[in-house]
Every structure is written in structure tokens, then in C-alpha cells.
Design a protein around this motif. Structure first.
Motif, PDB file in Angstrom:
ATOM      1  N   GLN A  91      -2.379  12.835  -4.585  1.00  0.00           N
ATOM      2  CA  GLN A  91      -2.357  12.471  -3.166  1.00  0.00           C
ATOM      3  C   GLN A  91      -3.745  11.962  -2.778  1.00  0.00           C
ATOM      4  OE1 GLN A  91      -0.208  12.278  -0.420  1.00  0.00           O
ATOM      5  NE2 GLN A  91      -2.054  11.477   0.575  1.00  0.00           N
ATOM      6  N   PRO A  92      -3.842  10.702  -2.346  1.00  0.00           N
ATOM      7  CA  PRO A  92      -5.162  10.195  -1.942  1.00  0.00           C
ATOM      8  C   PRO A  92      -5.699  10.930  -0.707  1.00  0.00           C
ATOM      9  CG  PRO A  92      -3.555   8.413  -2.120  1.00  0.00           C
ATOM     10  CD  PRO A  92      -2.803   9.692  -2.223  1.00  0.00           C
ATOM     11  N   ASP A  93      -7.004  11.137  -0.711  1.00  0.00           N
ATOM     12  CA  ASP A  93      -7.682  11.660   0.476  1.00  0.00           C
ATOM     13  C   ASP A  93      -8.219  10.525   1.340  1.00  0.00           C
ATOM     14  OD1 ASP A  93      -7.890  14.718  -0.115  1.00  0.00           O
ATOM     15  OD2 ASP A  93      -8.462  13.725  -1.981  1.00  0.00           O
ATOM     16  N   ILE A  94      -8.560   9.403   0.692  1.00  0.00           N
ATOM     17  CA  ILE A  94      -9.121   8.245   1.388  1.00  0.00           C
ATOM     18  C   ILE A  94      -8.443   6.994   0.840  1.00  0.00           C
ATOM     19  CG2 ILE A  94     -11.214   6.870   1.778  1.00  0.00           C
ATOM     20  CD1 ILE A  94     -12.815   9.477   1.433  1.00  0.00           C
ATOM     21  N   LEU A  95      -8.070   6.096   1.733  1.00  0.00           N
ATOM     22  CA  LEU A  95      -7.529   4.797   1.347  1.00  0.00           C
ATOM     23  C   LEU A  95      -8.527   3.708   1.739  1.00  0.00           C
ATOM     24  CD1 LEU A  95      -3.756   4.917   2.354  1.00  0.00           C
ATOM     25  CD2 LEU A  95      -4.709   4.904   0.046  1.00  0.00           C
ATOM     26  N   VAL A  96      -8.880   2.876   0.776  1.00  0.00           N
ATOM     27  CA  VAL A  96      -9.728   1.715   1.059  1.00  0.00           C
ATOM     28  C   VAL A  96      -8.838   0.493   0.921  1.00  0.00           C
ATOM     29  CG1 VAL A  96     -11.755   0.394   0.367  1.00  0.00           C
ATOM     30  CG2 VAL A  96     -11.789   2.893   0.223  1.00  0.00           C
TER      31      VAL A  96
ATOM     32  N   ASN B  63       0.241   9.622   4.344  1.00  0.00           N
ATOM     33  CA  ASN B  63      -0.176  11.020   4.459  1.00  0.00           C
ATOM     34  C   ASN B  63      -1.689  11.191   4.322  1.00  0.00           C
ATOM     35  OD1 ASN B  63       0.374  13.774   4.884  1.00  0.00           O
ATOM     36  ND2 ASN B  63       0.378  14.181   2.674  1.00  0.00           N
ATOM     37  N   VAL B  64      -2.436  10.332   5.020  1.00  0.00           N
ATOM     38  CA  VAL B  64      -3.889  10.499   5.088  1.00  0.00           C
ATOM     39  C   VAL B  64      -4.304  10.490   6.556  1.00  0.00           C
ATOM     40  CG1 VAL B  64      -4.295   9.400   2.850  1.00  0.00           C
ATOM     41  CG2 VAL B  64      -4.387   8.017   4.929  1.00  0.00           C
TER      42      VAL B  64
ATOM     43  N   GLU C 267      -1.796  -0.890  12.597  1.00  0.00           N
ATOM     44  CA  GLU C 267      -1.509  -0.896  11.163  1.00  0.00           C
ATOM     45  C   GLU C 267      -2.223   0.263  10.458  1.00  0.00           C
ATOM     46  OE1 GLU C 267      -1.261  -3.751  12.789  1.00  0.00           O
ATOM     47  OE2 GLU C 267       0.789  -4.074  12.051  1.00  0.00           O
ATOM     48  N   ARG C 268      -3.451   0.574  10.905  1.00  0.00           N
ATOM     49  CA  ARG C 268      -4.163   1.704  10.297  1.00  0.00           C
ATOM     50  C   ARG C 268      -3.411   3.009  10.554  1.00  0.00           C
ATOM     51  NH1 ARG C 268     -10.565   1.552  11.469  1.00  0.00           N
ATOM     52  NH2 ARG C 268     -10.458   3.324  10.044  1.00  0.00           N
ATOM     53  N   ALA C 269      -2.893   3.157  11.759  1.00  0.00           N
ATOM     54  CA  ALA C 269      -2.123   4.361  12.082  1.00  0.00           C
ATOM     55  C   ALA C 269      -0.836   4.420  11.272  1.00  0.00           C
ATOM     56  CB  ALA C 269      -1.810   4.389  13.575  1.00  0.00           C
ATOM     57  N   LYS C 270      -0.215   3.283  11.068  1.00  0.00           N
ATOM     58  CA  LYS C 270       1.013   3.227  10.281  1.00  0.00           C
ATOM     59  C   LYS C 270       0.740   3.617   8.828  1.00  0.00           C
ATOM     60  CE  LYS C 270       4.715   0.000   8.990  1.00  0.00           C
ATOM     61  NZ  LYS C 270       5.191  -1.405   9.137  1.00  0.00           N
TER      62      LYS C 270
ATOM     63  N   THR D 130       0.833  -1.204   0.000  1.00  0.00           N
ATOM     64  CA  THR D 130       0.000   0.000   0.000  1.00  0.00           C
ATOM     65  C   THR D 130       0.869   1.255   0.000  1.00  0.00           C
ATOM     66  OG1 THR D 130      -1.893  -1.052   1.070  1.00  0.00           O
ATOM     67  CG2 THR D 130      -1.665   1.322   1.363  1.00  0.00           C
ATOM     68  N   GLN D 131       1.920   1.247   0.791  1.00  0.00           N
ATOM     69  CA  GLN D 131       2.824   2.406   0.817  1.00  0.00           C
ATOM     70  C   GLN D 131       3.429   2.664  -0.561  1.00  0.00           C
ATOM     71  OE1 GLN D 131       5.697   2.443   4.122  1.00  0.00           O
ATOM     72  NE2 GLN D 131       4.430   0.894   5.144  1.00  0.00           N
ATOM     73  N   HIS D 132       3.860   1.600  -1.233  1.00  0.00           N
ATOM     74  CA  HIS D 132       4.467   1.759  -2.553  1.00  0.00           C
ATOM     75  C   HIS D 132       3.444   2.243  -3.586  1.00  0.00           C
ATOM     76  CE1 HIS D 132       8.657   0.563  -2.290  1.00  0.00           C
ATOM     77  NE2 HIS D 132       8.315  -0.374  -1.420  1.00  0.00           N
TER      78      HIS D 132
END
Length: 547
Positions: free
Chosen positions: A203-208, A228-229, A219-222, A190-192
Motif C-alpha cells: 500500500q503506497p504511503d505517498i503518490l508522486v 487510499n492515501v 483530481e487530487r482528492a479523487k 494511477t488507480q490501476h
């Protein structure tokens, strides 16, 4: 003016962007907003119309006659908003439009380039109809990093910069793989994926995040930190037993609230989720099961008949039964007796298709259903095969067949009970086609009216004698055989308004045997099952009580 949500995917394909987009559209509707969904596909085909079902799944057809990606079926099924030709655009269509404009001289002799000419054309498509709705949801096909998708990513980057601040957001779907050996969810893919997006200015505003396992808060905090969301904009997406659980599942994890927060819409309107609560109730509280045999030719890939599978599910929900569908290759019946294969089923469905392969097996399936009084629904080619079966075995036309098969073989072998449609009326204009015309976009496509016979079974099912349904075919049953077939009990119970084109046939002495030239599955929804599918499953339910 509409607010725009761009939905992209990363890491791997088939994460469910279309389903997520459709579910988000349904949730925004539940909060009182109007929506339209749009699919931007990077492939170079002008549209999916000539693509193999094995390659791309089914072709979804809109009322205005566009052949589109199957995701538009999800959009319609979840929102009830009828898709248009402008809601599906491919790279092929974009480049074709740009080159047509260049040939006309629209660009005044300028050098034609991806930026700005191709990206400007993409942006023009994105904005079509923006004044009509509150939210425009635009899904970008493929995954970030695909070379063919770069013009689309650049176009949405430009689009977001050109619009007033707060009018566009980006939602990105990724995969969180679980490594069983270490017992860990891995966030690095996901990071990559987000890093790849950021490298092209997005830049994503929301990650699903798709995951088979619960995502711990750590993991969600990481993910939030490294991507950067906001932490509450990292939305888990878990596997579901049914796609129709998606709206409620996404609501429970806060997807719709995150979208409204990203746009600064506060206070957020309270959602009315009664529609989806009822859908879930019907899904999980079935009162029985019926078995349906789908006898087709693209059975290796269920997505080839996606809308049919979903319409059967809807029919089951209408009758509070679970529909168990089995996909049977029609070619088997060209070598074997269909009886032992079909006897265990409460109903038989023969779907559409193109070409001669498997058609003799479909004819034998129709014969079995007629002779054994098993409920039968024939769609498009499935109707034509039922007519050919009746012509051969009851009306004395032993060489009855389709002109399509003779064209394919390059020789005349059949008496063409089904013929190539050369001319028809669409709205207030006459349309003509030749056998040698290009394949793409040359069929009878889109919504057409039909008139049903008073007192017929289909008129009873629809509760009306005037209907309109979506078509996708080149060949039609020849009306000149109508009298011979009706003498045997096959009623032509639906016709085009001018009386030239048979739309529906039914057996008057059969509990439930209907063939339709159109595709009713394309208009079925979980909260509004198509009447033909609802009644077909009801007939199967009645049959299940007899066996």
C-alpha cells in the motif's frame, strides 16, 4: 537504525524514479539528515557492465570499482554521497549469489526457492549499511506488474512487515495522462497501478503523479480516495526545463514534508536550501553561451553519455554560461572533412567507447583541435585517439594504433601505441588480466591515484599534484612511446604513482588540449563542478570571445 523509503513506479517506465529519489535525498540532506540511495534492478544481467549503451545508457562506475546503473550517477550528483558496489544490485547478482551459496552447501541441502531464499538475499542487500545513515532510499527498477520484478516487490513487502512499525514507507510514481480531445487528466491508470500494488500486499504511503498539466484539487482528492492515501500525500510532478530544478520543485509541492509526516517526524527540521537556490540561479541567469561538439559513437542515445552531458552543464554553471552540446557521429569524419562540421564550435570533446568503429573519425577530430587551437578534452578512448594522432602525424609512427583494434580484426595491422593492460597494481595487490578473459568486471575499474607534473596545466587546474579518479578501460597508452611524443610537445603530465601508466597528456603549445585516461565526468556535481570540466568550459568561453 535507518528509516527506509521504497520508491516504485507504475503505468509506464521512464517516469523519473531515479531523479525523484535523488531529489528527495537532496531535500532530506537539506533538513540535516544523512542519506544513502540504492538501486534494485530486476534484469538478469549481473551488472550493466556488458550491456550496450544503446540498450541501457551509460555505465556509472563507483570508487570501489562497481559497474552500475546510470541512476547512481543521479544519486551522487544530487547528494554528493559516493555510491558503493552495494548500492546497485540486479536479479542476476541476487540469483548468482543464491546459487553460489547453494553450491557451497550454505542452505544445508534445502530446496532453493524464490521464497524464502531469493527474497531473503534481496532483504540482506537492502539492509547493508543501515547503521550508517538516517534514511535509506531504495529504488525498484521497472514497473509494478513486471514479472521479473515480483521477487523485489515481495522482498520489500516482507521487509516492511519484519521491521518495527513506522520504519518503512512506500512511495509510488505514476502517470496522469492528459487527453487533449476531452481536455481531461485521467486518473484511472494511477488507480490501476495502485490496485496492482495492493494485490501483492503493498500500500503506497505517498503518490508522486507525473503530469504535463496542473492537477486540480478535485483530481487530487479523487486519487487520494480511490488509492487510499492522504490528500496531502498526492504529490504533483511536472515537467521541468532542467533536472536540477527538481529539489526545489518537489520542495514547493511538499514532497519532503510528506515523507517526514509519513514517518511521524515532528517537528520537522527546517530545510537549508541555499545550495539549490544557488544552483537554480546559475542555471537561469547564464551570461552567455558556448557550443561544444561531442564527437562519439553512441550519439543516437544521449543517455550513453549522460554523465558527460551533466558535467558540461556543471562546467557551464561554474562559468555562468549555457553550454549547448551537439552530438556528432565520429564515423562522419571517416568519409568527410571534419573542418566544416567542427568550425562552428568553441570546444571539442571526444568521449570514451569500445571497439574500432568510429575511431578514425575521433582521430581526425583530435587532429583538427590540435591544428586549429580549439580547446579539446579527450576522455579514455578520446585520450588514446589523441595520442595515436600525434604518433602518426608528428612522431613518424605511420601505423600507430591500438592493440584493441587488432584483436577485433583478428590480424596485426597497427604498431600498438595503445596496448592491452595485462598487469597493474590496485591498492596493495597486483591484478592480472588476459585478452581472452570474460568481459564483465575485468577492466581497470574504480578509483586510482595519479601524480601530476609540477607546473603542468592539469596541476594548475586541480590545484594539486596528487589526485584520484575513476577508471573503466582495458587498454592503456604504452609508456615506451613517451619520449618520442614528448619530443613533439605532447607532455605526459599525469602518471600512475609507479610511473608505468600514463594518466594525462597535454599539448604544451596549445591553449587547452588535455586527454585523460580516466572518467572525470563521474565525479562532477552541480554544486561542485569537476575542475577539468569547469576549466574546459572556461577555455571554450574564452574561445567564444575570439570568434
Amino acid at each position: 537504525m535507518a528509516r527506509f523509503v521504497f520508491i516504485t513506479g507504475g503505468v509506464v517506465s521512464s517516469l523519473g524514479k531515479g531523479l525523484t529519489s535523488a531529489a528527495l535525498g537532496a531535500l532530506l540532506q537539506a533538513r540535516g539528515f544523512t542519506v544513502r540511495l540504492r538501486k534494485l534492478d530486476p534484469y538478469l544481467n549481473v551488472d550493466p557492465g556488458t550491456m550496450s549503451p544503446f540498450e541501457h545508457g551509460e555505465v556509472f562506475v563507483t570508487d570501489d570499482g562497481a559497474e552500475t546503473d546510470l541512476d547512481l550517477g543521479h544519486y551522487e550528483r544530487f547528494t554528493g554521497v559516493a555510491a558503493r558496489s552495494t548500492d546497485s544490485v540486479s536479479s542476476g547478482r541476487i540469483y548468482s549469489n543464491v546459487l553460489e551459496k547453494e553450491r557451497r552447501g550454505d542452505y544445508l541441502g534445502k530446496t532453493i526457492q524464490v521464497i524464502p531464499h531469493v527474497t531473503d538475499e534481496i532483504k540482506r542487500w537492502i539492509a547493508i549499511g543501515e547503521d550508517e545513515v538516517d534514511f535509506m532510499l531504495c529504488e525498484i527498477g521497472g514497473t509494478v506488474g513486471d514479472i521479473e520484478g515480483l521477487p523485489f516487490f515481495e522482498a520489500i513487502r516482507q521487509f516492511g512487515q519484519e521491521r518495527p512499525r513506522g520504519e518503512c514507507i512506500l512511495m509510488h510514481l505514476t502517470l496522469l495522462p492528459f487527453l487533449a480531445a476531452s481536455g481531461e487528466l485521467k486518473t484511472k491508470p494511477t488507480q490501476h497501478s495502485v490496485k496492482e500494488l495492493r494485490s501483492i500486499g503493498l500500500q503506497p504511503d505517498i503518490l508522486v503523479c507525473r503530469s504535463e498539466q496542473p492537477i486540480p484539487e478535485k483530481e487530487r482528492a479523487k486519487i487520494a480516495l480511490f488509492c487510499n492515501v492522504r490528500p496531502d500525500s498526492v504529490i504533483p510532478a511536472y515537467d521541468l526545463k532542467s533536472i536540477y530544478e527538481a529539489p526545489m520543485a518537489y520542495h514547493r509541492v511538499g514532497l519532503d514534508q510528506s515523507v517526514l509526516d509519513a514517518f511521524g517526524i515532528a517537528p520537522a527540521p527546517k530545510p537549508n536550501l541555499s545550495r539549490w537556490i544557488d544552483v537554480e540561479d546559475r542555471l537561469h541567469n547564464a551570461e552567455g553561451e558556448v557550443r561544444v561538439a561531442i564527437v562519439g559513437k553512441y550519439t543516437q542515445l544521449e543517455d550513453a553519455y549522460k554523465s558527460i552531458a551533466e558535467a558540461l552543464t556543471h562546467g557551464g554553471m561554474a562559468n555562468r554560461v549555457r553550454v549547448k552540446s551537439d552530438w556528432i557521429d565520429a564515423e562522419i569524419f571517416e568519409r568527410e572533412d571534419p573542418t566544416p562540421h567542427l568550425e562552428p564550435y568553441h570546444a571539442i570533446l571526444v568521449p570514451g567507447g569500445f571497439g574500432e568503429r568510429g575511431t578514425e573519425g575521433k582521430i581526425r577530430a583530435a587532429q583538427f583541435a590540435r591544428e586549429h587551437k580549439v580547446p579539446y578534452l579527450g576522455i579514455c578512448l578520446g585520450m588514446q585517439m589523441a595520442v595515436i594522432e600525434a604518433a602518426r602525424n608528428l612522431a613518424g609512427l605511420k601505423t600507430a594504433g591500438s592493440e584493441e583494434f587488432d584483436h577485433e580484426a583478428g590480424q596485426k595491422r597497427f604498431e600498438p601505441v595503445v596496448y592491452h593492460l595485462k598487469e597493474w597494481v590496485q591498492g596493495n595487490r597486483k591484478v592480472s588480466r588476459k585478452v581472452g578473459d570474460d568481459k564483465g568486471g575485468t577492466m581497470r575499474l574504480g578509483a586510482y591515484d595519479a601524480t601530476l607534473a609540477e607546473g603542468s596545466k592539469v596541476a594548475e587546474i586541480y590545484g594539486n599534484v596528487a589526485i584520484d579518479e575513476r577508471h573503466r578501460h582495458r587498454y592503456e597508452v604504452d609508456v615506451k612511446y613517451r619520449e618520442a611524443l614528448e619530443d613533439q610537445g605532447m607532455k605526459f603530465s599525469g602518471m600512475s604513482p609507479d610511473g608505468r601508466l600514463p594518466e594525462i597528456v597535454e599539448w604544451t603549445d596549445h591553449p587547452w588540449f588535455i586527454g585523460v585516461q580516466f572518467h572525470p565526468e563521474l565525479k562532477s556535481k552541480p554544486f561542485a563542478p569537476h575542475p577539468l570540466f569547469a576549466d574546459f568550459v572556461r577555455a571554450a568561453k574564452d574561445m567564444s570571445r575570439l570568434v
